[in-house]
Scaffold this motif. Structure first.
Motif, short mmCIF file in Angstrom:
data_model
loop_
_atom_site.label_atom_id
_atom_site.label_comp_id
_atom_site.label_asym_id
_atom_site.label_seq_id
_atom_site.Cartn_x
_atom_site.Cartn_y
_atom_site.Cartn_z
N UNK A 16 -2.39 -2.70 -31.01
CA UNK A 16 -1.71 -2.59 -29.95
C UNK A 16 -1.83 -1.69 -28.92
N UNK A 17 -1.63 -1.15 -28.54
CA UNK A 17 -1.91 -0.50 -27.23
C UNK A 17 -2.69 1.17 -28.22
N UNK A 18 -3.61 0.49 -28.61
CA UNK A 18 -4.89 1.30 -29.59
C UNK A 18 -5.91 1.83 -28.35
N UNK A 19 -6.22 1.25 -27.81
CA UNK A 19 -7.84 1.82 -26.85
C UNK A 19 -7.29 3.30 -26.03
N UNK A 20 -8.78 4.01 -26.11
CA UNK A 20 -8.22 5.02 -25.48
C UNK A 20 -9.36 5.33 -24.57
N UNK A 21 -10.44 4.20 -24.25
CA UNK A 21 -11.73 5.21 -24.48
C UNK A 21 -11.83 3.51 -22.59
N UNK A 22 -10.64 3.26 -22.27
CA UNK A 22 -10.61 2.00 -20.58
C UNK A 22 -10.02 0.96 -21.10
N UNK A 23 -9.95 1.02 -19.60
CA UNK A 23 -8.83 -0.91 -19.13
C UNK A 23 -8.44 -1.22 -19.78
N UNK A 24 -6.93 -0.39 -20.60
CA UNK A 24 -6.12 -1.53 -20.85
C UNK A 24 -4.33 -0.27 -20.33
N UNK A 25 -3.58 -0.80 -20.49
CA UNK A 25 -2.35 -0.87 -19.73
C UNK A 25 -1.68 -1.20 -21.24
N UNK A 26 -0.16 -0.60 -20.91
CA UNK A 26 0.82 -0.83 -22.22
C UNK A 26 1.96 -0.55 -21.72
N UNK A 27 3.34 -1.19 -21.92
CA UNK A 27 4.45 -2.11 -21.32
C UNK A 27 5.21 -1.78 -22.07
N UNK A 28 6.38 -1.24 -21.69
CA UNK A 28 7.75 -0.49 -22.64
C UNK A 28 9.20 -1.33 -22.12
N UNK A 29 9.49 -1.80 -22.99
CA UNK A 29 11.26 -2.16 -22.57
C UNK A 29 12.27 -1.01 -22.49
N UNK A 30 11.57 0.09 -22.89
CA UNK A 30 12.17 1.26 -23.02
C UNK A 30 11.49 2.48 -22.24
N UNK A 31 13.07 3.49 -22.43
CA UNK A 31 12.26 4.75 -22.03
C UNK A 31 11.43 5.55 -22.89
N UNK A 32 10.42 6.39 -22.32
CA UNK A 32 9.27 6.95 -23.23
C UNK A 32 8.28 6.69 -23.99
N UNK B 97 9.90 1.38 -27.88
CA UNK B 97 10.89 -0.17 -27.47
C UNK B 97 9.59 -1.04 -27.91
N UNK B 98 10.01 -2.29 -28.00
CA UNK B 98 9.07 -3.46 -27.89
C UNK B 98 7.71 -2.24 -27.06
N UNK B 99 6.76 -3.41 -26.81
CA UNK B 99 5.13 -3.51 -26.16
C UNK B 99 4.80 -4.55 -26.01
N UNK B 100 4.10 -4.41 -25.07
CA UNK B 100 2.82 -5.24 -24.41
C UNK B 100 1.38 -4.92 -23.46
N UNK B 101 0.09 -5.14 -24.04
CA UNK B 101 -0.61 -4.29 -24.13
C UNK B 101 -1.62 -5.84 -23.60
N UNK B 102 -2.52 -5.05 -22.69
CA UNK B 102 -3.25 -5.93 -21.62
C UNK B 102 -4.58 -5.23 -21.73
N UNK B 103 -5.46 -5.91 -21.97
CA UNK B 103 -7.04 -5.09 -21.48
C UNK B 103 -7.33 -5.60 -19.96
N UNK B 104 -6.40 -6.19 -19.19
CA UNK B 104 -6.24 -6.97 -17.00
C UNK B 104 -5.18 -6.73 -16.07
N UNK B 105 -5.41 -6.82 -15.37
CA UNK B 105 -4.95 -6.66 -14.04
C UNK B 105 -3.84 -8.38 -14.36
N UNK B 106 -2.82 -7.98 -14.00
CA UNK B 106 -1.97 -9.69 -14.56
C UNK B 106 -1.21 -9.58 -12.56
N UNK B 107 -1.42 -10.35 -12.25
CA UNK B 107 -0.76 -11.08 -11.35
C UNK B 107 0.58 -11.39 -11.32
N UNK B 108 1.01 -11.85 -12.19
CA UNK B 108 2.33 -11.92 -12.57
C UNK B 108 2.69 -11.71 -14.39
#
Length: 104
Positions: free
Chosen positions: A1-17, A20-31
């Motif tokens: 999770x959230x391991x790629x540093x060479x492109x195409x990944x964004x990681x979402x967190x439910x806490x600041x900085x 907290x909980x994490x979600x990552x994706x290699x793609x754009x997400x329309x919803x």
């Protein structure tokens, strides 16, 4: 999770900085219809911080699904704490600027 540093990944967190909980994706997400890993907590309208792991590409976060409403960008390779914004916890979609369907 959230391991790629060479492109195409964004990681979402439910806490600041980017904590907290994490979600990552290699793609754009329309919803945001998924949940944070290992939980049943939905990511829609719960994102407080993000990490754009793509070093070269902007990612844009949108207040509503299908890249609508307020949209704010984040530079490649950066972390962002959205908790200071009144729009915090309101992200419902994101797209990489390299995606042809991205409004930016």
């Amino acid at each position: 999770m959230c391991e790629s540093s060479n492109g195409g990944e964004v990681c979402l967190y439910d806490a600041s900085n980017t904590t907290g909980r994490v979600y990552d994706t290699l793609y754009s997400k329309p919803t945001y219809s998924g949940t944070y890993y290992g939980t049943n907590v939905g990511i829609d309208n719960t994102v407080n911080s993000t990490w754009n792991r793509d070093p070269d590409t902007y990612v844009y976060f949108w207040q509503f699904a299908n890249y609508s409403g307020l949209g704010l960008g984040q530079a490649g390779g950066t972390k962002e704490n959205w908790g200071d914004l009144s729009e915090a916890n309101s992200w419902s979609s994101h797209c990489f600027s390299s995606n042809s369907t991205c409004p930016y």
